[in-house]
Design an enzyme around this catalytic site. Structure first.
Site, PDB file in Angstrom:
ATOM      1  CE  LYS A   1      -3.787  -0.486   4.657  1.00 47.56           C
ATOM      2  NZ  LYS A   1      -4.891   0.204   5.198  1.00 47.56           N
TER       3      LYS A   1
ATOM      4  CG  HIS B   1      -2.210  -0.849   1.215  1.00 49.60           C
ATOM      5  ND1 HIS B   1      -1.999  -2.139   1.526  1.00 49.60           N
ATOM      6  CD2 HIS B   1      -3.166  -0.855   0.726  1.00 49.60           C
ATOM      7  CE1 HIS B   1      -3.264  -2.826   1.292  1.00 49.60           C
ATOM      8  NE2 HIS B   1      -4.106  -1.957   0.688  1.00 49.60           N
TER       9      HIS B   1
END
Length: 272
Positions: free
Chosen positions: A164, A160
C-alpha cells in the site's frame, strides 16, 4: 443490463471486480482499461481475471474515450491511484459516463476538483474511501458513539499490506473526519500523525493517527476510546478483498438512480 467499464483491469481489485460482475445477471463488463501503452493491450480482460474469454480486450488509458464511446459504457469503476484517477474522472465525466470510485489518497484539492467535474458534467457518482459494507456501518457507529465519549482520548490505528502506497489509509482518514466532526473539532488542527521524540503531554483535543504496514494484511481499522480506568475499542477487520467488491456491486446498482451532479458515498448507497 448495466454496462460497466473497469480501470486498473489487470490489477487485484480490477480483476476481482470483473470476476464478480461476470456472475451478475443484470450487469456486464464492456470495457477494460489499463495504464497508458500497456503491454497487455489486446489481451482479453476475462483471461487476466481467470474466468476465460469474455470478448473484452484490454486497452491503454490513452484510448479511454474511444473505449467508453464504442462500448456504450454507462458507468466506470476506478480503483487505481489518485493522480491517475483524477484524470480518468475528468475524461469519463466529459463522456457522460457515471462513476464508482474507490481510489484513495486524494488531497482536499483533488477531491474538490472531482466534485466540481461531476457537478459540471451533471453525471452520477459514488466515491468512497472504502466500499466494505461493514466499514460503513463502522463509520455510523463512530458517528453515534463519539459524542457520548467526548471526554475520552481517541486514537486511530490502521494496518495494511506492505504494497500500500498511501498512509494513513483513506478509510482511516474518513474515520478521523467522522470522529472530529462528531466532536466539533477542526481536523486540520487536531490530527497527530504518529509520535516521535519529546512530543510533550497529550492534549485533550488531539486525535492520534497511526499506520502499520506489513505482509498481506487486507485492512484493519481500530478506534480507541481511552478513559481513566477503562478503554473501548471499535474495530473492523477485512479478511478478503471480496468485501470491497460486494460493496462495488451494490454501488453499481445504486448509481443509476442517484442524484446527478452530486458525489454520493457508501452511506447513501446503504441508506444509513
Amino acid at each position: 443490463m448495466i454496462k460497466v467499464a473497469v480501470t486498473g483491469a489487470a490489477g487485484r481489485m480490477g480483476s476481482g471486480i470483473i470476476r464478480k460482475i461476470s456472475e451478475q445477471d443484470d450487469m456486464e463488463v464492456v470495457a477494460a482499461i489499463e495504464m497508458p501503452n500497456t503491454p497487455l493491450a489486446g489481451v482479453d480482460a476475462g483471461e487476466k481475471a481467470g474466468i476465460g474469454n469474455i470478448g473484452v480486450p484490454i486497452v491503454g488509458s490513452e484510448d479511454l474515450e474511444k473505449a467508453l464511446k464504442e462500448s456504450g459504457a454507462e458507468v466506470l469503476v476506478d480503483f487505481t491511484i489518485a493522480p491517475a484517477a483524477v484524470e480518468t474522472i475528468k475524461r469519463a465525466a466529459a463522456c457522460g459516463v457515471n462513476l464508482v470510485v474507490g481510489t484513495t489518497g486524494f488531497t482536499e484539492e483533488m477531491a474538490q476538483g472531482n466534485a466540481d467535474v461531476i457537478k459540471e458534467n451533471n453525471i452520477k457518482a459514488v466515491i468512497s474511501s472504502n466500499f466494505s459494507i461493514g466499514v460503513n456501518v463502522f463509520f455510523k457507529v463512530l458517528k453515534d458513539l463519539t459524542p457520548i465519549l467526548n471526554d475520552f482520548d481517541i486514537e486511530i490505528i490502521e494496518a495494511h499490506h506492505n504494497q500500500k502506497a498511501d498512509a494513513p489509509s483513506g478509510t482511516a482518514m474518513t474515520a478521523f473526519e467522522v470522529v472530529a466532526g462528531a466532536l466539533g473539532r477542526n481536523p486540520e488542527e487536531v490530527g497527530i500523525y504518529g509520535r516521535q521524540g519529546q512530543v510533550g503531554k497529550r492534549t485533550k483535543e488531539e486525535i492520534g493517527m497511526h499506520a502499520v504496514r506489513g505482509g498481506d494484511i487486507v485492512g484493519d481499522h481500530t478506534v480507541l476510546y481511552v478513559g481513566d480506568g477503562e478503554r473501548l475499542e471499535v474495530k473492523h477487520m477485512a479478511h478478503t478483498r471480496e468485501v470491497f467488491i460486494a460493496g462495488v456491486i451494490r454501488a453499481l446498482r445504486f448509481v443509476g438512480s442517484a442524484e446527478p451532479g452530486k458525489v454520493n458515498d457508501m452511506a447513501d448507497v446503504l441508506g444509513i
